[in-house]
Design a protein around this motif. Structure first.
Motif, PDB file in Angstrom:
ATOM      1  N   LEU A  50     -55.705  -0.304  -2.988  1.00 31.32           N
ATOM      2  CA  LEU A  50     -55.631  -1.597  -2.893  1.00 31.32           C
ATOM      3  C   LEU A  50     -55.756  -2.095  -1.310  1.00 31.32           C
ATOM      4  CD1 LEU A  50     -52.190  -1.880  -4.892  1.00 31.32           C
ATOM      5  CD2 LEU A  50     -54.587  -2.349  -5.808  1.00 31.32           C
ATOM      6  N   ASN A  51     -56.555  -3.200  -1.154  1.00 30.01           N
ATOM      7  CA  ASN A  51     -57.006  -3.606   0.122  1.00 30.01           C
ATOM      8  C   ASN A  51     -57.129  -5.186  -0.042  1.00 30.01           C
ATOM      9  OD1 ASN A  51     -57.988  -3.773   2.696  1.00 30.01           O
ATOM     10  ND2 ASN A  51     -60.182  -3.175   2.164  1.00 30.01           N
ATOM     11  N   LYS A  53     -48.814  -9.380   8.743  1.00 26.87           N
ATOM     12  CA  LYS A  53     -48.787  -7.994   8.926  1.00 26.87           C
ATOM     13  C   LYS A  53     -47.999  -7.398   7.633  1.00 26.87           C
ATOM     14  CE  LYS A  53     -48.788  -7.478  13.813  1.00 26.87           C
ATOM     15  NZ  LYS A  53     -49.392  -6.348  14.349  1.00 26.87           N
ATOM     16  N   THR A  54     -47.584  -8.366   6.664  1.00 21.74           N
ATOM     17  CA  THR A  54     -47.158  -7.855   5.371  1.00 21.74           C
ATOM     18  C   THR A  54     -47.774  -8.459   4.372  1.00 21.74           C
ATOM     19  OG1 THR A  54     -45.527  -9.619   5.415  1.00 21.74           O
ATOM     20  CG2 THR A  54     -44.929  -7.582   6.514  1.00 21.74           C
ATOM     21  N   GLY A  55     -47.662  -7.753   3.080  1.00 26.25           N
ATOM     22  CA  GLY A  55     -48.377  -8.268   1.939  1.00 26.25           C
ATOM     23  C   GLY A  55     -47.984  -7.414   0.698  1.00 26.25           C
ATOM     24  N   LYS A  56     -48.241  -8.072  -0.483  1.00 25.47           N
ATOM     25  CA  LYS A  56     -47.891  -7.479  -1.737  1.00 25.47           C
ATOM     26  C   LYS A  56     -48.960  -7.551  -2.541  1.00 25.47           C
ATOM     27  CE  LYS A  56     -44.879  -9.441  -4.166  1.00 25.47           C
ATOM     28  NZ  LYS A  56     -43.614  -9.849  -4.792  1.00 25.47           N
ATOM     29  N   ALA A  57     -49.443  -6.456  -3.485  1.00 25.18           N
ATOM     30  CA  ALA A  57     -49.976  -6.477  -4.794  1.00 25.18           C
ATOM     31  C   ALA A  57     -49.198  -6.340  -5.896  1.00 25.18           C
ATOM     32  CB  ALA A  57     -50.911  -5.325  -4.494  1.00 25.18           C
ATOM     33  N   LEU A 113     -47.820  -3.673   0.618  1.00 25.46           N
ATOM     34  CA  LEU A 113     -49.060  -3.229   1.621  1.00 25.46           C
ATOM     35  C   LEU A 113     -48.710  -3.221   3.050  1.00 25.46           C
ATOM     36  CD1 LEU A 113     -51.499  -5.789  -0.364  1.00 25.46           C
ATOM     37  CD2 LEU A 113     -51.121  -3.225  -0.744  1.00 25.46           C
ATOM     38  N   THR A 114     -49.410  -2.364   3.751  1.00 28.52           N
ATOM     39  CA  THR A 114     -49.254  -1.949   5.192  1.00 28.52           C
ATOM     40  C   THR A 114     -50.314  -2.216   5.826  1.00 28.52           C
ATOM     41  OG1 THR A 114     -49.839   0.397   4.763  1.00 28.52           O
ATOM     42  CG2 THR A 114     -47.524  -0.206   4.634  1.00 28.52           C
ATOM     43  N   GLY A 173     -52.850  -0.618   0.461  1.00 34.92           N
ATOM     44  CA  GLY A 173     -51.694   0.206  -0.290  1.00 34.92           C
ATOM     45  C   GLY A 173     -52.343   1.211  -1.427  1.00 34.92           C
ATOM     46  N   ALA A 174     -51.576   1.905  -2.132  1.00 37.15           N
ATOM     47  CA  ALA A 174     -52.136   2.378  -3.622  1.00 37.15           C
ATOM     48  C   ALA A 174     -51.211   2.303  -4.566  1.00 37.15           C
ATOM     49  CB  ALA A 174     -52.569   3.915  -3.187  1.00 37.15           C
TER      50      ALA A 174
END
Length: 171
Positions: A57-58, A65-69, A79-80, A91-92
């Motif tokens: 995931l990208n 600096k933060t996120g979520k899928a 996500l980092t 992320g994966a």
């Protein structure tokens, strides 16, 4: 030559030119800022995966600096940042083994709740993820299998001899 006196009218165009130049500067400074922040862009790789398969995931363009899928195919993944500027978040995820085949939306959310969002599609293909021996035996010849078996048998024999010899000296 005597200097010709300037009339007060010759100074009037200068403020008008300065006003136009200032307006052009403000407009040109604001235009790249609005074009540069066109919103986030998400990517799932591969886009087609079997149940139980792993995806990368990208998301780019978050500015956080933060996120979520999130998806019904795999749940929530934090996500980092991929670099110090946090221009990419990575992320994966592993899809659920019982997920239904078809298209599943993946929503990328920048920052915390209420942040910018983008949604892309993840296609779950019918069938299970390929398992098995992973090619460890498939391409081996009978001779290679026999040699491997001989190594295992000799290791077991040496272990038994060592243990028997050790118990004989202890008494």
């Amino acid at each position: 030559m005597p200097a010709t006196p300037r009339s007060p009218r010759s100074h009037r165009p200068l403020p008008r030119v300065l006003a136009v130049a200032a307006a052009a500067l403000v407009i040109s400074a604001a235009a790249p800022a609005t074009l540069a922040h066109a919103g986030p862009s998400g990517n799932v790789s591969p886009t087609n995966v079997a149940p139980g398969g792993r995806v990368s995931l990208n998301v780019t363009g978050c500015g956080t600096k933060t996120g979520k899928a999130s998806s019904r195919a795999f749940g929530d993944v934090w996500l980092t940042p991929g670099n110090a500027e946090a221009t990419n978040l990575f992320g994966a995820a592993t899809t659920f083994r019982n997920v239904s085949a078809g298209s599943h939306p993946v929503t990328f959310e920048c920052g915390g709740p209420g942040g910018e969002r983008v949604t892309v599609a993840l296609n779950i293909t019918p069938g299970a993820a390929r398992g098995g021996l992973g090619g460890s035996v498939d391409s081996m010849s009978p001779g290679q299998i026999a040699i491997g078996g001989a190594f295992v048998a000799s290791a077991l024999g040496a272990g038994a001899w060592f243990l028997r010899r050790r118990t004989g000296h202890a008494g």
